[in-house]
Enzyme design. Structure first.
Site, short mmCIF file in Angstrom:
data_model
loop_
_atom_site.label_atom_id
_atom_site.label_comp_id
_atom_site.label_asym_id
_atom_site.label_seq_id
_atom_site.Cartn_x
_atom_site.Cartn_y
_atom_site.Cartn_z
N TYR A 1 1.65 -11.54 -1.23
CA TYR A 1 2.12 -10.18 -0.94
C TYR A 1 1.14 -9.18 -1.53
O TYR A 1 0.85 -9.20 -2.73
CB TYR A 1 3.51 -10.00 -1.52
CG TYR A 1 4.29 -8.84 -0.93
CD1 TYR A 1 5.10 -9.03 0.17
CD2 TYR A 1 4.23 -7.58 -1.50
CE1 TYR A 1 5.85 -7.99 0.71
CE2 TYR A 1 4.97 -6.52 -0.96
CZ TYR A 1 5.77 -6.73 0.14
OH TYR A 1 6.50 -5.70 0.68
N TYR B 1 1.82 -3.40 7.39
CA TYR B 1 2.85 -3.48 6.36
C TYR B 1 4.19 -3.66 7.05
O TYR B 1 4.83 -2.69 7.46
CB TYR B 1 2.83 -2.21 5.51
CG TYR B 1 3.94 -2.12 4.49
CD1 TYR B 1 3.97 -2.95 3.37
CD2 TYR B 1 4.98 -1.19 4.62
CE1 TYR B 1 4.97 -2.86 2.43
CE2 TYR B 1 5.99 -1.09 3.68
CZ TYR B 1 5.98 -1.93 2.59
OH TYR B 1 6.98 -1.83 1.65
#
Lengths: 318, 388
Positions: free
Chosen positions: B292, B342
């Site tokens: 991440y 994103y």
């Protein structure tokens, strides 16, 4: 001491008459005796006072007398006054507070010494309200000068020292300076507060940095919570932190704009010697001078009329 | 044991943009259709749905939109982007326990054209909920954006290990290099140099603009079913070899500044230990990792927490292209959230499935196992996906 400059007198106000009446009444009471000193004039207190003042003169203790400038010390109320005896001054100051003259600054203090106070003598103060002048416009804001006299008597009725004391009670100016009675623009970033956290914010508004402590096992905890995670106790207390700390980490906020803030500003995680960490802004310091390990001291900033935030300023000269 | 009982059988996504021009519910439905088509399943077969607590589209609304019938399992996972792999974990548990047979995980938002997470929200500390009170120790001081919360960790991490802004920059450069050759990526064809990273403006020191991931509109959906059934479907399955959620001691949302150490991610350590334990694998057994990457510093901290290198060694690990294609551990071959989009970590899971299938635009050779992580600085989750 001079902290304000008396200026021109503004127009008449009915409230002024009420204040003048009260002042005349209190002055008419004349000298009012207060509570005798808790302790007689004594060597340990004199020794501490000389030490704190850096006065190396051995004459006082050698001759068994107190430095005259200690007059006030013998009859001070202490941090937690018990059974306070009122003086003629109290009602005048309270009336000024109630009318919005909440600021205070001492402007004059003149002391007259009749003789040395001797070891073993117990002093008793007596206060006489001398007068009220105002309203006056000053650099701090509109206010009244209140004057009173205190005389300290030794065991009999023999005066030892006298003091004339004058304060300016004023209406603090607002930041914008436009409306003296107006309120400041509300700061938009408000904390949520509940019964678990109110003690912290109450402390901050009084200039105290409070850290939750468990009333049973004594562990400190910040941020606070309803229970002690170590012993399950719901009996909570707090300690007042020393106010010193060290920057543990920090950021300099540039973007995006934050409501109520001017960029760049510094936010730090501050480590306290008490063993907890707390977040706050580092102020009065260019962002480029902040570093991990910087010694800081707490300072309190009113963000608007209701909210005070604990913030941090460098401890050492830069 | 959950190990290898369920598999991801289908993946789907919308385009990744800055202004989708359509509602979030429509994005969700489009992504779910694409994932079901990929798996070769009919919407009527969907009987379970999982999404993020933060998703604005209720499970029943998405079910209605795609023409699904009865649902026997629905669940939400909390803590922002930390939910990503958690949605797959919940789906796998539902499949393994018989709660449902075909579970769809989805995340859909107009995060760029609608509500932007990077913008300050004065209401964050407004209510005396546990989270509102937690935020109230930070928001009044203007500490109220994800970049600022992460920057506080980054500064301490730099101090603890002598890490520099250029070390963070190498992560951004690697991600943009990968995105440059991924046609689905927003930054397709637009690599970044370390000099450009260093010259980019400050967002919150010590983070530059290019330490922060982009903001995107889009949706991703995944179809989870039993491993056995997945083997009979259109695509080769991505076996869920391990799935885990994790929160650390003294955990907070993005602001765990009060526990002993501020230079790591203890919650990711919880997830990593569980993943290695459940899978029976270790760092040497994965050929690529999806880490991440909403902010570059936490990619370094994850490499350490997951055991790819020792404490304080990640800056050395990413030097000389260590996490780039062809490096010792290619990270985020799709370009990650810094480079591709994103979508709150869900696009990374889809990339892991492609790597296992061998169909990625930036395929790493010989992939057998892929490690995937979710949001950092928050309670989080992770997966190990394997060829099966």
């Amino acid at each position: 001491m001079t902290g304000a400059t008396p200026g021109a007198t503004p127009g008449p106000d009915p409230a002024d008459d009420e204040l003048r009446e009260l002042a005349a009444k209190q002055a008419a009471l004349g000298e009012v005796r207060g509570t005798p000193a808790a302790d007689p004039v004594n060597a340990p207190m004199i020794r501490h006072w000389l030490d704190a003042m850096g006065d190396a003169n051995p004459a006082y203790l050698d001759r068994g007398v107190a430095p005259p400038a200690m007059a006030q010390v013998w009859t001070m109320q202490g941090v937690r006054p018990r059974g306070k005896v009122s003086t003629p001054v109290d009602d005048v100051l309270a009336a000024l507070e109630a009318r919005g003259y909440t600021g205070v600054v001492a402007t004059n203090c003149e002391q007259t010494y009749h003789r040395y106070a001797r070891l073993g003598e117990r002093l008793t103060p007596a206060t006489r309200f001398a007068g009220l002048a105002g309203p006056k416009r000053t650099a701090l804001g509109e206010g009244y000068f209140a004057t009173w006299n205190v005389t300290w008597y030794a065991d009999g009725d023999e005066p030892v020292a006298e003091m004339m004391f004058r304060v300016l009670k004023f209406r603090p100016r607002t930041r914008t300076g436009t409306a003296p009675a107006g309120r400041r623009e509300p700061y938009p970033l408000r904390p949520a507060v509940n019964g678990d956290t109110a003690f912290f914010w109450e402390g901050v508004s009084r200039g105290e940095l409070r850290v939750q402590s468990c009333a049973d096992c004594g562990r400190l905890r910040h941020p606070p919570g309803p229970l002690c995670p170590h012993c399950r106790s719901a009996d909570r207390s707090y300690v007042t932190a020393s106010g010193e700390g060290t920057v543990y980490s920090y950021v300099v906020h540039h973007h995006p704009p934050v409501p109520g803030r001017r960029t760049p500003f510094v936010v730090a995680v501050v480590e306290l010697p008490e063993g907890v960490r707390i977040v706050g802004n580092v102020v009065d310091c260019p962002p480029e001078d902040v570093r991990v390990g910087l010694p800081v001291r707490v300072t309190y900033r009113a963000m608007d009329d209701d909210l005070v935030l604990p913030q941090w300023t460098p401890r050492e000269p830069r | 044991m959950l190990k290898s009982q369920a598999a991801i059988a289908g993946i789907g996504a919308t385009e990744f943009s800055k202004d989708s021009g359509r509602s979030e519910l429509r994005l969700a439905a489009e992504a779910v259709f694409a994932a079901l088509d990929d798996a070769g399943l009919d919407p009527a077969e969907v009987d379970g749905m999982v999404t993020f607590t933060q998703d604005a589209n209720q499970e029943i609304a998405v079910a209605r939109e795609i023409g699904a019938g009865e649902l026997t399992f629905f669940s939400r996972v909390e803590y922002g982007g930390g939910a990503a792999c958690g949605t797959v974990a919940h789906a796998a548990m539902a499949v393994a326990t018989g709660m449902a047979r075909t579970v769809v995980c989805y995340r859909a938002f107009n995060e760029r054209s609608g509500r932007r997470f990077g913008q300050p929200d004065a209401r964050l500390g407004g209510q005396p909920t546990s989270q509102g009170l937690e935020m109230s120790w930070h928001v009044p001081f203007g500490l109220m954006t994800p970049a600022a919360w992460v920057a506080m960790f980054a500064r301490r991490y730099m101090h603890a290990y002598g890490v520099t802004s250029e070390d963070f920059g190498r992560v951004a450069v690697a991600m943009r290099r990968h995105a440059a050759t991924n046609p689905a990526a927003w930054f397709h064809g637009r690599p970044l140099t370390l000099e450009e990273h260093q010259a980019s403006r400050w967002i919150v020191e010590p983070l530059h603009l290019f330490d922060c991931c982009q903001e995107s509109d889009g949706a991703v959906a995944l179809v989870v079913t039993s491993a056995e059934r997945a083997r009979d479907l259109r695509r080769s399955p991505a076996l869920i070899t391990a799935a885990a959620q994790g929160s650390g001691e003294g955990q907070m949302m993005m602001t765990s500044y009060y526990r002993d150490d501020m230079s790591g991610l203890p919650e990711m350590s919880v997830v990593g230990r569980r993943l290695w334990e459940m899978s029976g694998l270790g760092p040497a057994d994965v050929q690529t990792a999806i880490l991440y990457d909403h902010f570059t510093p936490f990619v370094l901290a994850q490499l350490e927490e997951l055991g790819f290198c020792g404490r304080g060694e990640a800056a050395g690990f990413v030097r000389d292209g260590g996490i780039e294609l062809g490096g010792r551990l290619p990270v985020n071959p799709n370009g990650g959230q810094l480079g591709e989009a994103y979508i709150h970590g869900m696009n990374g899971i889809a990339e892991a499935v492609r790597q296992v299938r061998g169909t990625s635009a930036n395929q790493v050779p010989g992939v057998r196992n892929v490690l995937v992580t979710a949001g950092t600085g928050v309670p989080t989750s992770g997966l190990v996906l394997s060829a099966g």
